[in-house]
Motif scaffolding. Structure first.
Motif, PDB file in Angstrom:
ATOM      1  N   GLU A 282       1.124  -1.195  -0.123  1.00  0.00           N
ATOM      2  CA  GLU A 282       0.339  -0.134   0.112  1.00  0.00           C
ATOM      3  C   GLU A 282       0.868   1.180   0.160  1.00  0.00           C
ATOM      4  OE1 GLU A 282      -2.531   2.312   1.091  1.00  0.00           O
ATOM      5  OE2 GLU A 282      -4.218   1.273   1.706  1.00  0.00           O
ATOM      6  N   VAL A 283      -0.052   2.342   0.062  1.00  0.00           N
ATOM      7  CA  VAL A 283       0.938   3.313   0.371  1.00  0.00           C
ATOM      8  C   VAL A 283       1.188   4.000   2.200  1.00  0.00           C
ATOM      9  CG1 VAL A 283       0.982   6.286   0.095  1.00  0.00           C
ATOM     10  CG2 VAL A 283      -0.490   4.690  -1.768  1.00  0.00           C
ATOM     11  N   ALA A 284       0.430   3.926   2.135  1.00  0.00           N
ATOM     12  CA  ALA A 284       0.581   3.857   3.960  1.00  0.00           C
ATOM     13  C   ALA A 284       0.996   2.617   4.615  1.00  0.00           C
ATOM     14  CB  ALA A 284      -1.035   3.924   4.332  1.00  0.00           C
ATOM     15  N   SER A 285       1.734   3.114   5.359  1.00  0.00           N
ATOM     16  CA  SER A 285       2.456   2.426   6.184  1.00  0.00           C
ATOM     17  C   SER A 285       1.664   1.098   6.822  1.00  0.00           C
ATOM     18  CB  SER A 285       3.844   2.671   7.117  1.00  0.00           C
ATOM     19  OG  SER A 285       5.141   3.583   6.401  1.00  0.00           O
ATOM     20  N   SER A 286       1.190   2.158   7.973  1.00  0.00           N
ATOM     21  CA  SER A 286       0.208   1.176   8.482  1.00  0.00           C
ATOM     22  C   SER A 286      -0.305  -0.367   7.898  1.00  0.00           C
ATOM     23  CB  SER A 286      -1.290   2.235   9.711  1.00  0.00           C
ATOM     24  OG  SER A 286      -0.642   2.987   9.907  1.00  0.00           O
TER      25      SER A 286
ATOM     26  N   PRO B 183       5.218   0.980  -2.709  1.00  0.00           N
ATOM     27  CA  PRO B 183       5.824   1.662  -3.536  1.00  0.00           C
ATOM     28  C   PRO B 183       6.015   2.823  -2.974  1.00  0.00           C
ATOM     29  CG  PRO B 183       3.907   0.870  -4.457  1.00  0.00           C
ATOM     30  CD  PRO B 183       4.000   0.537  -3.477  1.00  0.00           C
ATOM     31  N   SER B 184       5.610   3.382  -1.500  1.00  0.00           N
ATOM     32  CA  SER B 184       6.350   3.954  -1.093  1.00  0.00           C
ATOM     33  C   SER B 184       5.230   3.883   0.582  1.00  0.00           C
ATOM     34  CB  SER B 184       4.565   5.162  -1.738  1.00  0.00           C
ATOM     35  OG  SER B 184       3.044   4.698  -1.951  1.00  0.00           O
ATOM     36  N   SER B 185       5.387   2.836   1.091  1.00  0.00           N
ATOM     37  CA  SER B 185       5.689   2.922   2.319  1.00  0.00           C
ATOM     38  C   SER B 185       6.746   3.017   2.716  1.00  0.00           C
ATOM     39  CB  SER B 185       4.815   1.955   3.035  1.00  0.00           C
ATOM     40  OG  SER B 185       3.815   2.123   3.123  1.00  0.00           O
ATOM     41  N   THR B 186       7.256   3.823   3.762  1.00  0.00           N
ATOM     42  CA  THR B 186       8.374   4.097   4.107  1.00  0.00           C
ATOM     43  C   THR B 186       8.859   4.621   5.346  1.00  0.00           C
ATOM     44  OG1 THR B 186       7.308   6.832   4.891  1.00  0.00           O
ATOM     45  CG2 THR B 186       8.705   6.444   2.871  1.00  0.00           C
ATOM     46  N   ASN B 187       7.884   3.027   6.384  1.00  0.00           N
ATOM     47  CA  ASN B 187       8.256   3.136   8.055  1.00  0.00           C
ATOM     48  C   ASN B 187       9.433   2.190   7.989  1.00  0.00           C
ATOM     49  OD1 ASN B 187       7.680   1.792  11.003  1.00  0.00           O
ATOM     50  ND2 ASN B 187       7.193   3.419  10.928  1.00  0.00           N
TER      51      ASN B 187
ATOM     52  N   ASP C  60       1.476   4.580  11.687  1.00  0.00           N
ATOM     53  CA  ASP C  60       2.602   4.425  12.124  1.00  0.00           C
ATOM     54  C   ASP C  60       3.501   4.945  11.937  1.00  0.00           C
ATOM     55  OD1 ASP C  60       2.273   1.626  13.711  1.00  0.00           O
ATOM     56  OD2 ASP C  60       1.216   1.332  11.955  1.00  0.00           O
ATOM     57  N   TYR C  61       3.017   5.896  10.138  1.00  0.00           N
ATOM     58  CA  TYR C  61       4.147   6.424   9.400  1.00  0.00           C
ATOM     59  C   TYR C  61       4.644   7.864  10.457  1.00  0.00           C
ATOM     60  CZ  TYR C  61       4.707  10.645   6.449  1.00  0.00           C
ATOM     61  OH  TYR C  61       4.606  11.612   5.739  1.00  0.00           O
ATOM     62  N   SER C  62       3.440   8.211  10.752  1.00  0.00           N
ATOM     63  CA  SER C  62       3.614   9.623  11.283  1.00  0.00           C
ATOM     64  C   SER C  62       4.568   9.971  13.024  1.00  0.00           C
ATOM     65  CB  SER C  62       2.173  10.528  11.555  1.00  0.00           C
ATOM     66  OG  SER C  62       2.296  11.568  12.322  1.00  0.00           O
TER      67      SER C  62
ATOM     68  N   GLY D  83       1.744  14.251   8.881  1.00  0.00           N
ATOM     69  CA  GLY D  83       0.373  13.733   8.827  1.00  0.00           C
ATOM     70  C   GLY D  83       0.414  13.365   7.379  1.00  0.00           C
ATOM     71  N   TYR D  84      -0.937  12.905   6.987  1.00  0.00           N
ATOM     72  CA  TYR D  84      -1.527  12.423   5.194  1.00  0.00           C
ATOM     73  C   TYR D  84      -2.895  14.180   5.312  1.00  0.00           C
ATOM     74  CZ  TYR D  84       0.240   7.684   6.048  1.00  0.00           C
ATOM     75  OH  TYR D  84       1.003   6.616   5.586  1.00  0.00           O
ATOM     76  N   TYR D  85      -3.181  14.704   4.006  1.00  0.00           N
ATOM     77  CA  TYR D  85      -3.187  15.954   3.818  1.00  0.00           C
ATOM     78  C   TYR D  85      -3.999  16.256   4.338  1.00  0.00           C
ATOM     79  CZ  TYR D  85      -5.719  12.972   0.304  1.00  0.00           C
ATOM     80  OH  TYR D  85      -6.570  11.664  -0.168  1.00  0.00           O
TER      81      TYR D  85
ATOM     82  N   GLY E 187       6.893  16.052   5.996  1.00  0.00           N
ATOM     83  CA  GLY E 187       7.223  14.734   4.744  1.00  0.00           C
ATOM     84  C   GLY E 187       6.033  14.079   3.237  1.00  0.00           C
ATOM     85  N   ASP E 188       6.483  12.755   3.206  1.00  0.00           N
ATOM     86  CA  ASP E 188       5.582  13.077   1.776  1.00  0.00           C
ATOM     87  C   ASP E 188       4.341  12.805   2.377  1.00  0.00           C
ATOM     88  OD1 ASP E 188       5.761  10.646   3.353  1.00  0.00           O
ATOM     89  OD2 ASP E 188       6.771   8.907   1.684  1.00  0.00           O
ATOM     90  N   GLY E 189       3.287  12.396   3.264  1.00  0.00           N
ATOM     91  CA  GLY E 189       2.479  12.435   3.234  1.00  0.00           C
ATOM     92  C   GLY E 189       1.730  13.732   2.704  1.00  0.00           C
TER      93      GLY E 189
ATOM     94  N   ALA F 197       3.715  12.265  -6.420  1.00  0.00           N
ATOM     95  CA  ALA F 197       5.190  11.469  -6.346  1.00  0.00           C
ATOM     96  C   ALA F 197       4.475   9.984  -6.212  1.00  0.00           C
ATOM     97  CB  ALA F 197       5.896  11.663  -5.317  1.00  0.00           C
ATOM     98  N   LEU F 198       3.528   9.802  -6.062  1.00  0.00           N
ATOM     99  CA  LEU F 198       2.941   7.991  -6.174  1.00  0.00           C
ATOM    100  C   LEU F 198       2.707   7.489  -7.188  1.00  0.00           C
ATOM    101  CD1 LEU F 198       0.469   9.401  -2.985  1.00  0.00           C
ATOM    102  CD2 LEU F 198       2.245   7.550  -2.985  1.00  0.00           C
ATOM    103  N   ALA F 199       2.277   8.919  -8.149  1.00  0.00           N
ATOM    104  CA  ALA F 199       2.263   8.076  -9.792  1.00  0.00           C
ATOM    105  C   ALA F 199       3.816   7.379 -10.012  1.00  0.00           C
ATOM    106  CB  ALA F 199       1.911   8.827 -10.094  1.00  0.00           C
TER     107      ALA F 199
HETATM  108  N1  PHE Z   1       5.308   7.252   2.833  1.00  0.00           N
HETATM  109  C1  PHE Z   1       4.070   7.166   3.761  1.00  0.00           C
HETATM  110  C2  PHE Z   1       4.097   6.679   4.280  1.00  0.00           C
HETATM  111  O1  PHE Z   1       4.734   5.568   4.648  1.00  0.00           O
HETATM  112  C3  PHE Z   1       2.921   6.717   2.541  1.00  0.00           C
HETATM  113  C4  PHE Z   1       2.986   7.833   1.625  1.00  0.00           C
HETATM  114  C5  PHE Z   1       4.288   8.327   0.487  1.00  0.00           C
HETATM  115  C6  PHE Z   1       1.746   9.627   1.084  1.00  0.00           C
HETATM  116  C7  PHE Z   1       4.051   9.145  -0.511  1.00  0.00           C
HETATM  117  C8  PHE Z   1       2.231  10.445   0.115  1.00  0.00           C
HETATM  118  C9  PHE Z   1       3.127  10.493  -0.749  1.00  0.00           C
HETATM  119  O2  PHE Z   1       2.638   6.442   5.018  1.00  0.00           O
END
Ligand code: PHE
Length: 378
Positions: free
Chosen positions: A104-108, A127-131, A177-179, A229-231, A253-255, A304-306
């Motif tokens: 997923e995008v979101a780490s949780s 693709p994008s979970s950074t935790n 978890d990400y936040s 946090g998220y947008y 951050g990226d959120g 960036a997510l795309a």
């Molecule tokens: N990095 C965020 C996470 O781990 C998710 C995220 C990535 C959101 C890129 C927006 C852009 O939860």
């Protein structure tokens, strides 16, 4: 991490249930699973990622597919809920018999689903979970992005060196978890650089009123507020901060990355900064060609997510070709030795923990748009 410790009992009960439903692709196609938030307060995350993955799939199919087979993706909407993420990934693997999962995008949400993929021996690429905990779930779990110990350091350095601030407040989402992880990294690094955290407040995903926390933060007299946090929540936090006369820049951050960020925030985020994976202003031909193709197809510029979605799919196809098979362990081994894969969001080389080492960018919200500030190398 909260969701890691969730019992997998539900997942396996469902697996037994789905096992009788048949599934699997036909002999001339390769079946991939994708899960994401296509609805809910993080819907743009799932939609952008899906768009990027669709572009990669169409591109590879147009040039003959992978191992001579066409690729087909089954997409599941987890509505932004960790429990639902675990359920749909179980269904994708046990019922549809996908050979790999993207998301997923979101780490949780990735943390909730990854143990299922690991247990079944099916590679999962987020693709994008950074935790950091995401890939620690096991050797079948990979990502195509940098991790938060780096991202948090980037923003602490930016606050300390570029903005020159010493007093920063933090407002974190404790259900995310990400936040929580990113806030901790920021706090540790910023203090180590001599900075002071004047207030550390929290909220929960889904909240809409942040005035109590912002009033406390205002009393601590910060020069900036870190809001990882998220947008949707960040947009509301920004508006309410300004209403309360709190006019210092917000940092994140990226959120924050969403076409909806400035729609929700209005002018309230002007002059604020966040870290991200890539910038639309990057002159590299790979990014600019992708932006043009995406815009032509979807009528808007990609976030960036795309790009990360596109890269995660292309990285998977590359590994399948190198493995010469879609069998789980062989695919895992091929993914693990990914070396200098030319992603549009940067070169991808997997380290020993299945995390790529990639640069980050710092962006500024400006006049309703987003502009590039700087690139930070790892
Ligand atoms: N990095 C965020 C996470 O781990 C998710 C995220 C990535 C959101 C890129 C927006 C852009 O939860």
């Amino acid at each position: 991490m909260r969701y890691l410790s969730r019992p997998l009992a539900t997942a396996f009960a469902l697996a037994v249930l789905f096992a009788g439903c048949g599934g699997g692709g036909s002999d001339d196609e390769i079946l991939i699973g994708e899960f994401g938030s296509l609805t809910g307060t993080t819907a743009t995350f799932g939609i952008s990622t899906r768009n990027g993955i669709d572009m990669a799939v169409d591109e590879v199919n147009a040039r003959g597919g992978v191992l001579g087979k066409q690729v087909r993706v089954i997409v599941e909407d987890d509505q932004g809920r960790p429990e639902e993420a675990q359920t749909v990934v179980t269904k994708l693997i046990a019922s549809n018999r996908v050979i790999a999962v993207l998301g997923e995008v979101a780490s949780s949400r990735t943390l909730a689903a990854a143990p299922v993929a690991q247990q079944y021996g099916v590679p999962l690429i987020t693709p994008s979970s950074t935790n950091p905990a995401v890939t620690q779930v096991g050797d079948f779990i990979f990502r195509t992005c940098f991790i938060d110990p780096f991202q948090g350091l980037v923003m602490a350095k930016f606050a300390n060196e570029t903005l020159g601030v010493t007093r920063v407040a933090v407002l974190r989402d404790i259900r995310n978890d990400y936040s929580v992880g990113l806030a901790d990294v920021f706090v540790d690094n910023f203090k180590r650089m001599g900075g002071v955290i004047v207030s550390d407040q929290s909220y929960s995903e889904g909240d809409t009123d942040f005035r109590a926390q912002l009033t406390t933060i205002r009393a601590s007299n910060p020069q900036a507020i870190f809001v990882p946090g998220y947008y949707t929540e960040v947009g509301l936090i920004a508006r309410q901060a300004r209403e309360l006369g709190l006019n210092v820049p917000l940092l994140g951050g990226d959120g924050w990355d969403s076409p909806a960020l400035t729609e929700i925030a209005g002018d309230a985020l002007n002059g604020s900064y966040f870290s991200n994976h890539s910038s639309q202003d990057d002159p590299s031909p790979a990014i600019q060609n992708f932006i043009a193709a995406y815009e032509k197809r979807f009528g808007a510029k990609p976030d960036a997510l795309a790009g990360l979605g596109y890269d995660s799919a292309m990285l998977l196809f590359d590994a399948i070709e190198r493995a010469g098979t879609t069998e789980g362990p062989a695919l895992r081994d091929a993914l693990a030795v990914t070396d200098n894969f030319p992603g549009i969001t940067g070169q991808i080389t997997m380290d020993a923990n299945r995390n790529p080492i990639k640069p980050a960018v710092v962006l500024q919200v400006k006049d309703g748009g987003i502009s590039y500030v700087e690139t930070i190398e790892p």
